[in-house]
Design a protein around this motif. Structure first.
Motif, PDB file in Angstrom:
ATOM      1  N   ASP A  64      14.905 -39.838  13.800  1.00 41.93           N
ATOM      2  CA  ASP A  64      14.752 -38.495  14.351  1.00 41.93           C
ATOM      3  C   ASP A  64      14.712 -37.522  13.183  1.00 41.93           C
ATOM      4  O   ASP A  64      15.641 -37.484  12.363  1.00 41.93           O
ATOM      5  CB  ASP A  64      15.914 -38.170  15.285  1.00 41.93           C
ATOM      6  CG  ASP A  64      15.820 -36.782  15.888  1.00 41.93           C
ATOM      7  OD1 ASP A  64      14.689 -36.258  15.997  1.00 41.93           O
ATOM      8  OD2 ASP A  64      16.872 -36.223  16.259  1.00 41.93           O
ATOM      9  N   GLY A 129       4.372 -44.385  26.047  1.00 43.78           N
ATOM     10  CA  GLY A 129       5.322 -44.547  27.135  1.00 43.78           C
ATOM     11  C   GLY A 129       4.670 -44.430  28.496  1.00 43.78           C
ATOM     12  O   GLY A 129       3.520 -44.020  28.627  1.00 43.78           O
ATOM     13  N   SER A 134       8.157 -39.573  26.619  1.00 47.87           N
ATOM     14  CA  SER A 134       8.591 -40.635  25.716  1.00 47.87           C
ATOM     15  C   SER A 134       7.384 -41.463  25.313  1.00 47.87           C
ATOM     16  O   SER A 134       6.338 -41.414  25.966  1.00 47.87           O
ATOM     17  CB  SER A 134       9.646 -41.526  26.387  1.00 47.87           C
ATOM     18  OG  SER A 134       9.072 -42.220  27.487  1.00 47.87           O
ATOM     19  N   SER A 136       6.499 -41.981  21.602  1.00 49.92           N
ATOM     20  CA  SER A 136       6.437 -42.022  20.141  1.00 49.92           C
ATOM     21  C   SER A 136       7.695 -42.691  19.597  1.00 49.92           C
ATOM     22  O   SER A 136       8.767 -42.598  20.204  1.00 49.92           O
ATOM     23  CB  SER A 136       6.296 -40.618  19.559  1.00 49.92           C
ATOM     24  OG  SER A 136       7.459 -39.849  19.793  1.00 49.92           O
ATOM     25  N   GLU A 137       7.570 -43.367  18.476  1.00 50.20           N
ATOM     26  CA  GLU A 137       8.741 -43.994  17.878  1.00 50.20           C
ATOM     27  C   GLU A 137       9.579 -42.957  17.133  1.00 50.20           C
ATOM     28  O   GLU A 137      10.794 -42.891  17.299  1.00 50.20           O
ATOM     29  CB  GLU A 137       8.303 -45.122  16.942  1.00 50.20           C
ATOM     30  CG  GLU A 137       7.655 -46.275  17.693  1.00 50.20           C
ATOM     31  CD  GLU A 137       7.860 -47.605  17.004  1.00 50.20           C
ATOM     32  OE1 GLU A 137       8.588 -48.455  17.546  1.00 50.20           O
ATOM     33  OE2 GLU A 137       7.287 -47.789  15.910  1.00 50.20           O
ATOM     34  N   HIS A 139      10.947 -39.180  16.396  1.00 47.82           N
ATOM     35  CA  HIS A 139      11.214 -37.973  17.171  1.00 47.82           C
ATOM     36  C   HIS A 139      11.281 -36.778  16.223  1.00 47.82           C
ATOM     37  O   HIS A 139      11.565 -36.923  15.030  1.00 47.82           O
ATOM     38  CB  HIS A 139      12.546 -38.090  17.917  1.00 47.82           C
ATOM     39  CG  HIS A 139      12.546 -39.128  18.997  1.00 47.82           C
ATOM     40  ND1 HIS A 139      13.609 -39.280  19.866  1.00 47.82           N
ATOM     41  CD2 HIS A 139      11.634 -40.066  19.358  1.00 47.82           C
ATOM     42  CE1 HIS A 139      13.341 -40.262  20.726  1.00 47.82           C
ATOM     43  NE2 HIS A 139      12.155 -40.756  20.419  1.00 47.82           N
ATOM     44  N   LYS A 143      13.241 -34.750  20.133  1.00 46.18           N
ATOM     45  CA  LYS A 143      12.215 -34.842  21.172  1.00 46.18           C
ATOM     46  C   LYS A 143      11.116 -35.824  20.778  1.00 46.18           C
ATOM     47  O   LYS A 143      10.677 -35.848  19.630  1.00 46.18           O
ATOM     48  CB  LYS A 143      11.614 -33.458  21.436  1.00 46.18           C
ATOM     49  CG  LYS A 143      12.627 -32.455  21.991  1.00 46.18           C
ATOM     50  CD  LYS A 143      11.980 -31.125  22.282  1.00 46.18           C
ATOM     51  CE  LYS A 143      13.005 -30.132  22.857  1.00 46.18           C
ATOM     52  NZ  LYS A 143      12.395 -28.819  23.146  1.00 46.18           N
ATOM     53  N   ALA A 144      10.668 -36.617  21.755  1.00 48.28           N
ATOM     54  CA  ALA A 144       9.597 -37.580  21.539  1.00 48.28           C
ATOM     55  C   ALA A 144       8.269 -36.999  22.004  1.00 48.28           C
ATOM     56  O   ALA A 144       8.217 -36.066  22.810  1.00 48.28           O
ATOM     57  CB  ALA A 144       9.888 -38.873  22.304  1.00 48.28           C
ATOM     58  N   ASP A 240       9.625 -48.880  30.026  1.00 52.45           N
ATOM     59  CA  ASP A 240       9.482 -47.435  29.801  1.00 52.45           C
ATOM     60  C   ASP A 240       8.531 -47.110  28.650  1.00 52.45           C
ATOM     61  O   ASP A 240       7.679 -46.248  28.771  1.00 52.45           O
ATOM     62  CB  ASP A 240      10.851 -46.811  29.531  1.00 52.45           C
ATOM     63  CG  ASP A 240      11.786 -46.959  30.717  1.00 52.45           C
ATOM     64  OD1 ASP A 240      11.310 -46.791  31.856  1.00 52.45           O
ATOM     65  OD2 ASP A 240      12.972 -47.255  30.504  1.00 52.45           O
ATOM     66  N   SER A 241       8.712 -47.760  27.507  1.00 49.66           N
ATOM     67  CA  SER A 241       7.838 -47.548  26.352  1.00 49.66           C
ATOM     68  C   SER A 241       8.000 -48.723  25.404  1.00 49.66           C
ATOM     69  O   SER A 241       8.947 -49.499  25.510  1.00 49.66           O
ATOM     70  CB  SER A 241       8.180 -46.238  25.618  1.00 49.66           C
ATOM     71  OG  SER A 241       9.357 -46.383  24.850  1.00 49.66           O
TER      72      SER A 241
END
Length: 284
Positions: A64, A129, A134, A136-137, A139, A143-144, A240-241
């Motif tokens: 992140d 995702g 969601s 992206s790996e 953040h 936030k993604a 989910d992703s």
């Protein structure tokens, strides 16, 4: 920016590949995946001795990125990408969607920026995702994005191929571009000049810490329909992703060539010099 290669690959990836799925043998050995306690990311380092670093490594990716913690480095030059038309094989291995670049294609090289060597593109990997919040790996400030495209290149100055480079120092450079969406079709950012960079790892087993990450400052845009088409591709075995969870920064420095100046408290490596007379001069 001359973005012929990016435009070509993006068009292929989003407008053609999703319409022509062709099952292939699973390239990755083992049981790992993105869901479940026994096979999910938290267990990647438990059952394979070659993947222990997934659990014990201190320079793991993704991370992140906190804007207030960025270190401005005025010595970081614009990142360069040599453009060319390439061919390759599109693969769905049930865990991700990847374009494997043909070795006989003209080399697409990454140079400059934070890189001391020349890196040759060998594959393009897509993470996304089921929902837009969601995927992206990496953040930004917790936030993604809806997804992330990773252009993976190996150090062709030092190593013969990407298999050797992935387990070797300074072996891999990954250009990461966030995916967002609009109701109109757009492609990549107009410039590669501004980015963030840090030392990290592959985000899938074996999680080797041999990667220089370069994350562009601005996202690329695709339409909602294109995202929907991606999500409908069959045999994607994740809920989910297919993004690895965020890993600890562990005192690593994230450098940037984005100069926010006085607008933030951004740390800087800029050297401030001034000269004053020594008050003792002339008194001896």
């Amino acid at each position: 920016m001359d973005s012929n290669i990016i435009v070509l690959l993006t068009i292929f990836f989003f407008l053609e590949s999703v319409l022509s799925y062709c099952p292939a043998a699973d390239h990755w050995s083992g049981w790992w995946g993105y869901d479940g306690y026994a096979s999910g990311p938290s267990s990647w380092g438990d059952h394979n001795e070659d993947w222990v670093i997934c659990k014990t490594g201190k320079n793991q990716s993704p991370i992140d990125i906190k804007p207030q913690a960025l270190l401005y480095d005025p010595q970081l030059q614009p990142f360069k990408l040599e453009t060319a038309s390439v061919s390759g094989t599109f693969r769905n291995n049930k865990r991700d969607l990847t374009l494997l670049v043909n070795n006989i294609s003209p080399a697409v090289n990454f140079t400059a920026g934070p890189l001391s060597y020349t890196y040759r593109l060998y594959q393009i990997k897509l993470h996304f995702g089921r929902e837009n919040v969601s995927g992206s790996e990496h953040h930004i400030d917790g936030k993604a994005f809806a997804g992330e495209i990773q252009f993976m290149a190996y150090n062709s100055d030092l190593y013969a191929n990407h298999s050797v480079a992935q387990v070797s120092p300074r072996g891999v450079a990954i250009l990461a571009v966030f995916i967002s969406h609009l109701p109109v079709d757009k492609l990549l950012p107009k410039s590669l000049d501004h980015y963030m960079t840090y030392a990290g790892s592959l985000t899938q087993p074996s999680c080797r810490e041999t990667v220089t990450w370069i994350i562009l400052n601005k996202p690329m845009y695709i339409s909602s329909k294109q995202l929907t088409d991606l999500r409908r591709i069959p045999y994607q075995e994740w809920r989910d992703s297919n993004a690895r969870p965020i890993m600890p920064l562990n005192r690593r420095t994230i450098r940037t060539n984005i100069n926010f100046g006085k607008r933030t408290r951004l740390c800087s490596m800029e050297v401030s010099k001034r000269y004053v007379a020594n008050p003792d001069v002339g008194l001896r």
